[in-house]
Write a protein that holds these residues in place. Structure first.
Motif, PDB file in Angstrom:
ATOM      1  N   SER A  89       0.684  -1.228   0.065  1.00  0.00           N
ATOM      2  CA  SER A  89       0.077  -0.057   0.050  1.00  0.00           C
ATOM      3  C   SER A  89       0.622   1.211   0.095  1.00  0.00           C
ATOM      4  O   SER A  89       0.527   2.228  -0.562  1.00  0.00           O
ATOM      5  CB  SER A  89      -1.086  -0.090   1.241  1.00  0.00           C
ATOM      6  OG  SER A  89      -1.755  -1.085   1.052  1.00  0.00           O
ATOM      7  N   LEU A  92       2.255   1.641  -3.689  1.00  0.00           N
ATOM      8  CA  LEU A  92       1.189   1.953  -4.506  1.00  0.00           C
ATOM      9  C   LEU A  92       0.869   3.606  -4.360  1.00  0.00           C
ATOM     10  O   LEU A  92       0.620   4.153  -5.302  1.00  0.00           O
ATOM     11  CB  LEU A  92      -0.081   1.108  -4.429  1.00  0.00           C
ATOM     12  CG  LEU A  92       0.294  -0.154  -4.702  1.00  0.00           C
ATOM     13  CD1 LEU A  92      -1.104  -0.838  -4.520  1.00  0.00           C
ATOM     14  CD2 LEU A  92       0.789  -0.559  -6.106  1.00  0.00           C
ATOM     15  N   ARG A  93       1.026   3.903  -3.235  1.00  0.00           N
ATOM     16  CA  ARG A  93       0.595   5.525  -2.781  1.00  0.00           C
ATOM     17  C   ARG A  93       1.796   6.598  -3.716  1.00  0.00           C
ATOM     18  O   ARG A  93       1.424   7.818  -3.706  1.00  0.00           O
ATOM     19  CB  ARG A  93       0.577   5.894  -1.611  1.00  0.00           C
ATOM     20  CG  ARG A  93      -0.588   5.235  -0.697  1.00  0.00           C
ATOM     21  CD  ARG A  93      -0.926   5.440   0.540  1.00  0.00           C
ATOM     22  NE  ARG A  93      -2.053   4.972   1.022  1.00  0.00           N
ATOM     23  CZ  ARG A  93      -2.368   5.235   2.354  1.00  0.00           C
ATOM     24  NH1 ARG A  93      -1.881   5.974   3.217  1.00  0.00           N
ATOM     25  NH2 ARG A  93      -3.456   4.340   2.809  1.00  0.00           N
ATOM     26  N   LEU A  95       2.718   5.965  -6.741  1.00  0.00           N
ATOM     27  CA  LEU A  95       2.528   5.888  -8.080  1.00  0.00           C
ATOM     28  C   LEU A  95       1.660   7.165  -8.697  1.00  0.00           C
ATOM     29  O   LEU A  95       0.653   7.661  -7.754  1.00  0.00           O
ATOM     30  CB  LEU A  95       1.807   4.669  -8.574  1.00  0.00           C
ATOM     31  CG  LEU A  95       2.742   3.388  -8.299  1.00  0.00           C
ATOM     32  CD1 LEU A  95       1.876   2.156  -8.739  1.00  0.00           C
ATOM     33  CD2 LEU A  95       4.038   3.266  -9.092  1.00  0.00           C
ATOM     34  N   SER A  99      -0.574   5.197 -13.501  1.00  0.00           N
ATOM     35  CA  SER A  99      -0.049   3.906 -13.289  1.00  0.00           C
ATOM     36  C   SER A  99      -0.555   3.056 -12.480  1.00  0.00           C
ATOM     37  O   SER A  99      -0.997   1.749 -12.383  1.00  0.00           O
ATOM     38  CB  SER A  99       1.392   4.247 -12.780  1.00  0.00           C
ATOM     39  OG  SER A  99       2.199   5.149 -13.731  1.00  0.00           O
ATOM     40  N   LEU A 100      -1.355   3.653 -11.298  1.00  0.00           N
ATOM     41  CA  LEU A 100      -2.057   2.790 -10.332  1.00  0.00           C
ATOM     42  C   LEU A 100      -3.423   2.362 -11.262  1.00  0.00           C
ATOM     43  O   LEU A 100      -3.498   1.308 -10.499  1.00  0.00           O
ATOM     44  CB  LEU A 100      -2.570   3.960  -9.138  1.00  0.00           C
ATOM     45  CG  LEU A 100      -3.285   3.144  -8.009  1.00  0.00           C
ATOM     46  CD1 LEU A 100      -2.504   2.229  -7.327  1.00  0.00           C
ATOM     47  CD2 LEU A 100      -3.788   4.518  -7.138  1.00  0.00           C
ATOM     48  N   GLY A 104      -3.998  -1.716 -11.390  1.00  0.00           N
ATOM     49  CA  GLY A 104      -5.290  -2.429 -10.801  1.00  0.00           C
ATOM     50  C   GLY A 104      -5.810  -3.504 -11.850  1.00  0.00           C
ATOM     51  O   GLY A 104      -6.716  -4.331 -11.575  1.00  0.00           O
ATOM     52  N   ALA A 114      -5.518  -1.442  -5.607  1.00  0.00           N
ATOM     53  CA  ALA A 114      -5.457  -0.132  -6.672  1.00  0.00           C
ATOM     54  C   ALA A 114      -6.852   0.768  -6.278  1.00  0.00           C
ATOM     55  O   ALA A 114      -6.984   1.731  -6.700  1.00  0.00           O
ATOM     56  CB  ALA A 114      -5.172  -0.595  -7.954  1.00  0.00           C
ATOM     57  N   THR A 119      -5.603   6.235  -1.133  1.00  0.00           N
ATOM     58  CA  THR A 119      -4.762   6.357  -2.298  1.00  0.00           C
ATOM     59  C   THR A 119      -5.544   7.278  -3.099  1.00  0.00           C
ATOM     60  O   THR A 119      -4.570   8.313  -3.421  1.00  0.00           O
ATOM     61  CB  THR A 119      -4.385   5.110  -2.770  1.00  0.00           C
ATOM     62  OG1 THR A 119      -3.845   4.224  -1.743  1.00  0.00           O
ATOM     63  CG2 THR A 119      -3.350   5.412  -4.037  1.00  0.00           C
ATOM     64  N   TRP A 120      -6.532   7.153  -3.723  1.00  0.00           N
ATOM     65  CA  TRP A 120      -7.181   7.925  -4.602  1.00  0.00           C
ATOM     66  C   TRP A 120      -7.501   9.300  -3.913  1.00  0.00           C
ATOM     67  O   TRP A 120      -7.226  10.302  -4.915  1.00  0.00           O
ATOM     68  CB  TRP A 120      -8.335   7.140  -5.392  1.00  0.00           C
ATOM     69  CG  TRP A 120      -8.145   6.091  -5.996  1.00  0.00           C
ATOM     70  CD1 TRP A 120      -8.137   4.722  -5.839  1.00  0.00           C
ATOM     71  CD2 TRP A 120      -7.595   6.201  -7.327  1.00  0.00           C
ATOM     72  NE1 TRP A 120      -7.797   4.048  -6.996  1.00  0.00           N
ATOM     73  CE2 TRP A 120      -7.331   4.793  -7.970  1.00  0.00           C
ATOM     74  CE3 TRP A 120      -7.327   7.180  -8.234  1.00  0.00           C
ATOM     75  CZ2 TRP A 120      -6.920   4.578  -9.135  1.00  0.00           C
ATOM     76  CZ3 TRP A 120      -6.695   6.888  -9.520  1.00  0.00           C
ATOM     77  CH2 TRP A 120      -6.530   5.720  -9.983  1.00  0.00           C
ATOM     78  N   ARG A 148     -11.857   8.187  -6.987  1.00  0.00           N
ATOM     79  CA  ARG A 148     -11.432   7.342  -7.988  1.00  0.00           C
ATOM     80  C   ARG A 148     -12.324   7.665  -9.402  1.00  0.00           C
ATOM     81  O   ARG A 148     -11.563   7.695 -10.298  1.00  0.00           O
ATOM     82  CB  ARG A 148     -11.610   5.771  -7.838  1.00  0.00           C
ATOM     83  CG  ARG A 148     -10.972   5.087  -8.768  1.00  0.00           C
ATOM     84  CD  ARG A 148     -11.324   3.507  -8.520  1.00  0.00           C
ATOM     85  NE  ARG A 148     -10.735   2.640  -9.472  1.00  0.00           N
ATOM     86  CZ  ARG A 148     -10.777   1.363  -9.484  1.00  0.00           C
ATOM     87  NH1 ARG A 148     -11.513   0.897  -8.685  1.00  0.00           N
ATOM     88  NH2 ARG A 148     -10.248   0.520 -10.487  1.00  0.00           N
TER      89      ARG A 148
END
Length: 381
Positions: A89, A92-93, A95, A99-100, A104, A114, A119-120, A148
């Motif tokens: 996690s 991924l944060r 990216l 890319s994320l 996914g 993802a 994150t989003w 997202r």
């Protein structure tokens, strides 16, 4: 090694050598023994012993390779899926959004990671700080999927062919309310971040030329001198009813026009959609770093203002249309589209001017002919 000493060669494979060996070393997994002795028999015995030990070492290495070979049912090397979820996690944060989203689609495990809401949200706030002040999230996107969906709608450019549908049945419903998240950056530093809530259902808005002001009259002074060409504008329009959004800005200026009379400079961030242009403009005084006005208008192909109803129809079509392109390439395409739009607008103005000139000439000719005829009639009498 010294005479009578011991040494480990190749990780302890050869063990202890007799007094006949001076030293040993390993080269490309082959053991070279330099023997200094006067006895030929001792030399042959030592070489035979070293060959046996080397063969044993190679056999152990081969067995080790087979044990860890996936083809032989052994344990494979550690893959990225084997990392702890909290570590993944954090990775991924770091990216970017594109890319994320691509990650996914790689596997079901990555799809779950993802889709993390935090994150989003972090990605959206990094790009558009004003999103944090949006009063209400769209009803259909409440929960984990709001940011997202917002990124999917607002990060790429809308399709350039997005125009209002010809038939009423196929046309999307007009937004009754528009939420504008406006962020102005200068050389990578955010100098303005605002949210504007517009009631788009009033008769006054529908009948007047489409215009939304994020900054008017009061203005503000930037911390340093402003270079209009270094400005970057993001104008995200959200429809709370449908949950769709569109970015009505070209991100980078497509034109910078300076008025020598007033000393003000207008940087335009125009997006051309079919026959209309979403014209986001920033008016500033680059001499003193004062930003006076930030506004959004909609123009038709002739350069005239579009009514609020027609502007909402164009925005609804852009929100429902597919997205196309992102990054520097899409920004360059937007600049080319704007140049073509301005060129076509100038050509139409010239054609109208020639047509009006021809009509004026014909009217003058008809008037002159009537006057001459009147004089001839008087003369003949």
């Amino acid at each position: 090694m010294e005479d009578g000493g011991t040494a480990g060669v190749g990780g302890g494979a050869l063990g202890c050598l007799s007094a006949g060996c001076r030293f040993a070393r390993c080269l490309d997994n082959k053991y070279i023994i330099i023997i200094l002795t006067n006895s030929q028999a001792a030399q042959r015995n030592e070489l035979h012993r070293c060959d046996e030990l080397a063969s044993t070492s190679h056999l152990q290495e081969n067995m080790t390779d087979r044990e860890f070979s996936p083809a032989c049912g052994g344990q494979a090397e550690t893959a990225i899926d084997d990392l702890p979820l909290d570590v993944l996690s954090l990775v991924l944060r770091r990216l970017d959004g594109a890319s994320l989203a691509a990650l996914g689609c790689a596997s079901s495990g990555f799809h779950g990671l993802a889709a993390d809401a935090d994150t989003w949200r972090g990605l959206c706030l990094a790009l558009w700080p004003s999103v944090a002040a949006v009063p209400l999230e769209p009803a259909c996107c409440r929960g984990d999927g709001f940011h997202r969906a917002l990124f999917a709608d607002a990060f790429p450019f809308p399709a350039t062919t997005a125009t209002p549908a010809a038939t009423t049945a196929a046309a999307p419903a007009l937004p009754g309310r528009l939420v504008s998240a406006v962020d102005l950056h200068h050389k990578g530093v955010c100098i303005m971040s605002r949210v504007v809530d517009t009631d788009a259902s009033t008769p006054w808005f529908l009948g007047s030329p489409f215009r939304v002001d994020a900054l008017l009259q009061e203005g503000f002074t930037a911390p340093s001198q402003i270079a209009p060409a270094e400005l970057a504008l993001s104008w995200v329009l959200l429809d709370p009813a449908s949950g769709r959004a569109v970015n009505a800005s070209s991100r980078r200026p497509v034109s910078v026009d300076r008025s020598w009379l007033t000393g003000e400079t207008v940087a335009r961030f125009t997006v051309v959609l079919g026959g209309v242009a979403l014209d986001a403009a920033v008016t500033c005084d680059d001499r003193y770093g004062h930003v006076r006005e930030v506004s959004l208008c909609v123009e038709d192909a002739d350069g005239g203002g579009v009514s609020g109803r027609d502007g909402l129809a164009a925005l609804a079509a852009a929100m429902a249309a597919p997205r196309r392109g992102r990054g520097a390439e899409a920004e360059a395409r937007a600049a080319r589209r704007y140049a073509e739009f301005v060129k076509g607008k100038s050509a139409r103005k010239e054609w109208k001017a020639r047509r009006e000139g021809l009509v004026d000439l014909c009217c003058s000719g008809v008037g002159a002919a009537a006057f001459v005829g009147f004089l001839v009639m008087l003369t003949c009498r």
